[in-house]
Design a protein around this motif. Structure first.
Motif, mmCIF file in Angstrom:
data_model
loop_
_atom_site.group_PDB
_atom_site.id
_atom_site.type_symbol
_atom_site.label_atom_id
_atom_site.label_comp_id
_atom_site.label_asym_id
_atom_site.label_seq_id
_atom_site.Cartn_x
_atom_site.Cartn_y
_atom_site.Cartn_z
ATOM 1 N N GLU A 48 -115.437 75.190 27.987
ATOM 2 C CA GLU A 48 -114.022 75.321 27.636
ATOM 3 C C GLU A 48 -113.781 75.485 26.143
ATOM 4 N N TYR A 49 -114.733 76.084 25.425
ATOM 5 C CA TYR A 49 -114.480 76.399 24.015
ATOM 6 C C TYR A 49 -113.278 77.338 23.939
ATOM 7 N N PRO A 50 -112.245 76.989 23.153
ATOM 8 C CA PRO A 50 -111.005 77.783 23.162
ATOM 9 C C PRO A 50 -111.162 79.184 22.580
ATOM 10 N N GLY A 51 -112.263 79.435 21.851
ATOM 11 C CA GLY A 51 -112.453 80.750 21.255
ATOM 12 C C GLY A 51 -113.000 81.793 22.213
ATOM 13 N N LYS A 52 -113.355 81.376 23.421
ATOM 14 C CA LYS A 52 -113.895 82.332 24.389
ATOM 15 C C LYS A 52 -112.785 82.971 25.203
ATOM 16 N N ASP A 106 -108.671 76.457 13.082
ATOM 17 C CA ASP A 106 -107.555 77.332 12.744
ATOM 18 C C ASP A 106 -107.069 78.044 14.005
ATOM 19 N N ASP A 107 -106.123 78.946 13.845
ATOM 20 C CA ASP A 107 -105.554 79.628 15.007
ATOM 21 C C ASP A 107 -106.540 80.565 15.685
ATOM 22 N N HIS A 112 -109.594 79.561 16.190
ATOM 23 C CA HIS A 112 -110.541 78.603 16.769
ATOM 24 C C HIS A 112 -111.827 78.469 15.960
ATOM 25 N N ASN A 113 -111.686 78.673 14.648
ATOM 26 C CA ASN A 113 -112.813 78.462 13.742
ATOM 27 C C ASN A 113 -112.656 77.114 13.027
ATOM 28 N N ALA A 114 -113.768 76.594 12.539
ATOM 29 C CA ALA A 114 -113.793 75.275 11.920
ATOM 30 C C ALA A 114 -112.927 75.223 10.665
ATOM 31 N N VAL A 115 -112.187 74.129 10.508
ATOM 32 C CA VAL A 115 -111.394 73.886 9.306
ATOM 33 C C VAL A 115 -111.880 72.631 8.594
ATOM 34 N N SER A 116 -111.848 71.477 9.279
ATOM 35 C CA SER A 116 -112.186 70.233 8.583
ATOM 36 C C SER A 116 -112.513 69.128 9.569
ATOM 37 N N LEU A 117 -113.398 68.222 9.133
ATOM 38 C CA LEU A 117 -113.522 66.933 9.790
ATOM 39 C C LEU A 117 -112.394 66.040 9.282
ATOM 40 N N LEU A 118 -112.091 64.988 10.033
ATOM 41 C CA LEU A 118 -111.058 64.044 9.633
ATOM 42 C C LEU A 118 -111.574 62.621 9.778
ATOM 43 N N ASN A 162 -103.900 72.150 16.587
ATOM 44 C CA ASN A 162 -105.334 72.454 16.727
ATOM 45 C C ASN A 162 -106.209 71.260 16.310
ATOM 46 N N LEU A 163 -105.779 70.089 16.718
ATOM 47 C CA LEU A 163 -106.509 68.857 16.439
ATOM 48 C C LEU A 163 -107.327 68.456 17.665
ATOM 49 N N TYR A 164 -108.622 68.176 17.437
ATOM 50 C CA TYR A 164 -109.529 67.823 18.529
ATOM 51 C C TYR A 164 -110.297 66.553 18.144
ATOM 52 N N ARG A 165 -110.968 65.984 19.149
ATOM 53 C CA ARG A 165 -111.852 64.862 18.865
ATOM 54 C C ARG A 165 -113.035 64.860 19.829
#
Length: 267
Positions: free
Chosen positions: A263-267, A195-196, A198-204, A173-176
């Motif tokens: 294309e938000y994965p949570g939809k 997270d699984d 599709h909610n926010a976890v962290s910036l990197l 679940n890594l995006y950029r």
């Protein structure tokens, strides 16, 4: 007045001629010494300082070692500093050989990077050659399209615009976000994780300075600065906060937001 100027000009010209002649007599330099013995080995001046690899690429690269004196066979001794790398300790040259390709292998995880300093052992070097080089390697993810979002930057530009989003094929679940702060083509992207659900976890990255490509570095440490470093969302609307610096010591508060419209994965 014209005569005075003429006289001064002639005196100045004479002085310049004297200085030039004196410099010609006194400033001549002896030719640089020619190395006539030893191994005379060096690293190719065109050796890259960095390499980028995809997950399926072989974890290896080559550098070229040359030598100035080639009449006899010789063994060049190589030094290396970098625990992730396997660097040959010696390079064998046959009589007449001027250059050898040296294969270096490494073992790092996908998404990681490492550096190695490679050198020619003292005593084997050519006095006018490159005798050591630090090389950084990075194994990137395979990035695939994940739609686009509307990005708002109230801190650096005050602008809002549509940017592409990509997902790491091998990541968890890594995006950029593609180039949110840098000039187009600079290739500096802002990474984040979900997270699984599709909610926010962290910036990197977390806990280290990250160059934004605009003269500033992002510093994201939510455990130490939870009021300033955060990443939250409600559905496809995301907000984030961070610290940033332009000198590595003075910290300033920053924030931003984006709406993942396509294309938000949570939809």
């Amino acid at each position: 007045m014209k005569k005075i100027n003429k006289y001064i000009s002639m005196v100045a010209l004479g002085a310049l001629t004297m200085v030039f002649n004196a410099c010609t007599d006194e400033c001549e330099r002896e030719a640089s010494p020619v190395q006539t013995d030893g191994i005379t080995a060096y690293i190719d001046f065109n050796t890259p300082t960095s390499f980028a690899f995809l997950p399926d690429d072989e974890q290896s690269f080559e550098i070229k070692i040359g030598r100035q004196l080639t009449t006899e066979a010789a063994t060049v001794h190589i030094t290396a500093e970098g625990e992730k790398f396997n660097v040959p300790q010696t390079v064998e040259f046959a009589a007449g050989e001027t250059e050898k390709a040296v294969k270096i292998t490494f073992d790092i995880a996908i998404g990681a990077s490492a550096s190695v300093k490679i050198g020619i052992e003292e005593g084997d070097t050519y006095i006018y050659g490159l005798t050591e080089q630090t090389i950084k390697v990075a194994r990137d993810y395979t990035w695939v399209s994940a739609g686009s979002l509307t990005f708002s930057d109230p801190i650096f530009t005050g602008a809002e615009g549509e940017l592409k989003v990509e997902k790491a094929k091998e990541g968890n679940n890594l995006y950029r976000i593609i180039e949110p702060y840098c000039e187009e083509g600079a290739g500096i992207h802002l990474q984040f994780t979900l997270d699984d659900n599709h909610n926010a976890v962290s910036l990197l990255p977390v806990g280290s300075l990250f160059d934004l490509g605009n003269g500033y570095q992002l510093y994201y440490v939510p455990e130490q600065y939870p009021n300033y470093c955060f990443f939250t969302n409600e559905g496809n609307s995301f907000n984030f906060g961070f610290l940033f610096t332009d000198n590595g010591s003075d910290l300033y508060v920053g924030n931003g937001s984006f709406v993942w419209s396509k294309e938000y994965p949570g939809k």
